[in-house]
Enzyme design. Structure first.
Site, PDB file in Angstrom:
ATOM      1  N   LYS A  33       0.847  -1.193   0.000  1.00 25.90           N
ATOM      2  CA  LYS A  33       0.000   0.000   0.000  1.00 25.90           C
ATOM      3  C   LYS A  33       0.884   1.244   0.000  1.00 25.90           C
ATOM      4  O   LYS A  33       1.745   1.409   0.862  1.00 25.90           O
ATOM      5  CB  LYS A  33      -0.902   0.008   1.225  1.00 25.90           C
ATOM      6  CG  LYS A  33      -1.900   1.157   1.216  1.00 25.90           C
ATOM      7  CD  LYS A  33      -2.929   1.011   2.319  1.00 25.90           C
ATOM      8  CE  LYS A  33      -2.505   1.653   3.609  1.00 25.90           C
ATOM      9  NZ  LYS A  33      -2.466   3.115   3.594  1.00 25.90           N
ATOM     10  N   ASP A  60      -3.426   4.313  -2.011  1.00 28.30           N
ATOM     11  CA  ASP A  60      -4.439   4.718  -1.023  1.00 28.30           C
ATOM     12  C   ASP A  60      -4.416   6.236  -0.830  1.00 28.30           C
ATOM     13  O   ASP A  60      -3.825   6.744   0.118  1.00 28.30           O
ATOM     14  CB  ASP A  60      -4.128   3.984   0.296  1.00 28.30           C
ATOM     15  CG  ASP A  60      -5.152   4.253   1.376  1.00 28.30           C
ATOM     16  OD1 ASP A  60      -6.304   4.601   1.035  1.00 28.30           O
ATOM     17  OD2 ASP A  60      -4.804   4.105   2.562  1.00 28.30           O
ATOM     18  N   LYS A  62      -7.359   8.078  -0.815  1.00 32.30           N
ATOM     19  CA  LYS A  62      -8.643   8.426  -0.154  1.00 32.30           C
ATOM     20  C   LYS A  62      -9.249   9.721  -0.693  1.00 32.30           C
ATOM     21  O   LYS A  62      -9.371  10.724   0.007  1.00 32.30           O
ATOM     22  CB  LYS A  62      -8.456   8.522   1.362  1.00 32.30           C
ATOM     23  CG  LYS A  62      -8.012   7.224   2.014  1.00 32.30           C
ATOM     24  CD  LYS A  62      -8.089   7.316   3.537  1.00 32.30           C
ATOM     25  CE  LYS A  62      -7.604   6.062   4.209  1.00 32.30           C
ATOM     26  NZ  LYS A  62      -6.142   5.886   4.190  1.00 32.30           N
ATOM     27  N   ASP A  65     -14.069  14.787  -2.885  1.00 29.25           N
ATOM     28  CA  ASP A  65     -14.221  16.111  -3.494  1.00 29.25           C
ATOM     29  C   ASP A  65     -15.567  16.129  -4.228  1.00 29.25           C
ATOM     30  O   ASP A  65     -16.348  15.177  -4.104  1.00 29.25           O
ATOM     31  CB  ASP A  65     -13.038  16.370  -4.452  1.00 29.25           C
ATOM     32  CG  ASP A  65     -12.715  17.854  -4.570  1.00 29.25           C
ATOM     33  OD1 ASP A  65     -13.658  18.660  -4.703  1.00 29.25           O
ATOM     34  OD2 ASP A  65     -11.526  18.211  -4.538  1.00 29.25           O
ATOM     35  N   THR A 121     -10.334   3.720  10.812  1.00 28.65           N
ATOM     36  CA  THR A 121     -10.120   2.892  12.014  1.00 28.65           C
ATOM     37  C   THR A 121      -9.545   3.698  13.177  1.00 28.65           C
ATOM     38  O   THR A 121      -9.476   3.214  14.295  1.00 28.65           O
ATOM     39  CB  THR A 121      -9.176   1.718  11.687  1.00 28.65           C
ATOM     40  OG1 THR A 121      -8.109   2.216  10.897  1.00 28.65           O
ATOM     41  CG2 THR A 121      -9.893   0.626  10.949  1.00 28.65           C
ATOM     42  N   ARG A 213       2.728  -0.357  10.721  1.00 34.29           N
ATOM     43  CA  ARG A 213       3.774  -0.277  11.755  1.00 34.29           C
ATOM     44  C   ARG A 213       4.189  -1.594  12.402  1.00 34.29           C
ATOM     45  O   ARG A 213       5.392  -1.776  12.646  1.00 34.29           O
ATOM     46  CB  ARG A 213       3.356   0.771  12.803  1.00 34.29           C
ATOM     47  CG  ARG A 213       3.489   2.173  12.254  1.00 34.29           C
ATOM     48  CD  ARG A 213       2.719   3.189  13.058  1.00 34.29           C
ATOM     49  NE  ARG A 213       1.275   3.023  12.872  1.00 34.29           N
ATOM     50  CZ  ARG A 213       0.358   3.844  13.390  1.00 34.29           C
ATOM     51  NH1 ARG A 213       0.741   4.873  14.111  1.00 34.29           N
ATOM     52  NH2 ARG A 213      -0.930   3.635  13.163  1.00 34.29           N
TER      53      ARG A 213
HETATM   54  O1  C5P Z   1       0.550   1.282  10.924  1.00 35.28           O
HETATM   55  P1  C5P Z   1      -0.869   0.778  10.735  1.00 35.28           P
HETATM   56  O2  C5P Z   1      -0.945  -0.735  10.657  1.00 35.28           O
HETATM   57  O3  C5P Z   1      -1.821   1.387  11.735  1.00 35.28           O
HETATM   58  O4  C5P Z   1      -1.279   1.307   9.284  1.00 35.28           O
HETATM   59  C1  C5P Z   1      -2.585   1.220   8.796  1.00 35.28           C
HETATM   60  C2  C5P Z   1      -2.628   1.791   7.420  1.00 35.28           C
HETATM   61  O5  C5P Z   1      -3.957   1.689   6.943  1.00 35.28           O
HETATM   62  C3  C5P Z   1      -2.266   3.278   7.323  1.00 35.28           C
HETATM   63  O6  C5P Z   1      -1.544   3.455   6.113  1.00 35.28           O
HETATM   64  C4  C5P Z   1      -3.588   4.010   7.274  1.00 35.28           C
HETATM   65  O7  C5P Z   1      -3.522   5.176   6.480  1.00 35.28           O
HETATM   66  C5  C5P Z   1      -4.483   2.970   6.588  1.00 35.28           C
HETATM   67  N1  C5P Z   1      -5.904   3.059   6.879  1.00 35.28           N
HETATM   68  C6  C5P Z   1      -6.442   3.011   8.151  1.00 35.28           C
HETATM   69  N2  C5P Z   1      -7.802   3.086   8.354  1.00 35.28           N
HETATM   70  C7  C5P Z   1      -8.624   3.174   7.296  1.00 35.28           C
HETATM   71  C8  C5P Z   1      -8.094   3.205   5.995  1.00 35.28           C
HETATM   72  C9  C5P Z   1      -6.728   3.119   5.819  1.00 35.28           C
HETATM   73  O8  C5P Z   1      -5.692   2.879   9.114  1.00 35.28           O
HETATM   74  N3  C5P Z   1      -9.937   3.166   7.476  1.00 35.28           N
END
Ligand code: C5P
Length: 233
Positions: A33, A60, A62, A65, A121, A213
């Site tokens: 991603k 991604d 997002k 607009d 999330t 992460r």
């Molecule tokens: O580091 P982590 O596992 O929290 O990363 C989650 C990834 O998913 C990030 O790149 C974040 O932008 C993305 N994301 C999210 N929640 C969403 C959509 C995408 O955390 N609803």
């Protein structure tokens, strides 16, 4: 698309760090991603590098607009030969339909899957109740946005693992469900609120899990990834 449900989020600042991660995970991960930070820092070059390493891309950005702007942006993104792109479903019916139209009108043999982000999330119930002044539960809103995504012919949705079961029940098996906010047991939660383990998310009906992460900040990224595969069998 691939059978492997793992998507690794390349949430880093530049291509050097991104390539390091992809090389360290060679043979383990197929789909990466690319989010706003890396794309704004490296542009299309990072997409070309990832493709040259024979990996697939979930771009991604997002989008959110007015419908016409999103239609044109989706048409541009569809030509980049990535596997998935995202937009916010809170942009509403007209915007979602325009996005589908944009992808369909792009001149490409490999259009991306169009995914709608329901509720981030990182949001919790208090965001809905206090900041949006709504009495609905977060799950109710996520389900409504998933149904809207289906009505507008999106290919899939992005939601928290906590809402997967209810969303699957509401939309059936037609759409892909992608869940970020995944934390293997014992891992740091960081800024995520509605988290689940990789196994919980897949058991609930998700097709893909997005992990950033817990893998990219791990001392041994291969080991962290292998532990996730072991957990999900
Ligand atoms: O580091 P982590 O596992 O929290 O990363 C989650 C990834 O998913 C990030 O790149 C974040 O932008 C993305 N994301 C999210 N929640 C969403 C959509 C995408 O955390 N609803």
């Amino acid at each position: 698309m691939q059978d492997n449900p793992l998507i690794v989020a390349l949430d880093v600042d530049d291509e050097v760090q991104a390539i390091d991660i992809i090389e360290e995970l060679a043979g383990l991960v197929k789909l990466y991603k690319v989010g706003l930070n890396l794309y704004l820092s490296e542009g299309d070059q990072i997409l070309n590098i990832i493709k040259s390493l024979d990996k697939e891309i979930f771009l991604d950005l997002k989008l959110f607009d007015i419908p016409n702007t999103v239609k044109d942006a989706c048409c541009q993104l569809a030509k980049k030969e990535v596997s998935m792109i995202t937009l916010h479903t809170l942009g509403g019916k007209e915007m979602l339909k325009a996005a589908v139209d944009g992808v369909r009108h792009a001149e490409t043999d490999k259009p991306p899957l169009l995914l709608g982000v329901t509720v981030l999330t990182s949001f919790d119930e208090s965001f809905i109740n206090e900041q949006l002044s709504s009495n609905k539960s977060l799950e109710e809103i996520a389900v409504e946005l998933a149904i809207l995504s289906k009505k507008c012919s999106l290919d899939g949705i992005v939601c928290s693992a906590k809402e997967v079961k209810a969303i699957r029940k509401a939309i059936g098996d037609d759409l892909l469900i992608i869940t970020p906010g995944i934390r293997p047991k014992g891992e740091d939660v960081f800024d995520q609120q509605r988290i689940a383990t990789p196994k919980q998310a897949l058991d609930a009906g998700a097709n893909y899990i997005v992990i950033g992460r817990p893998i990219i900040k791990a001392k041994d990224k291969r080991q962290a990834t292998e532990a996730i595969y072991q957990e999900i069998g």
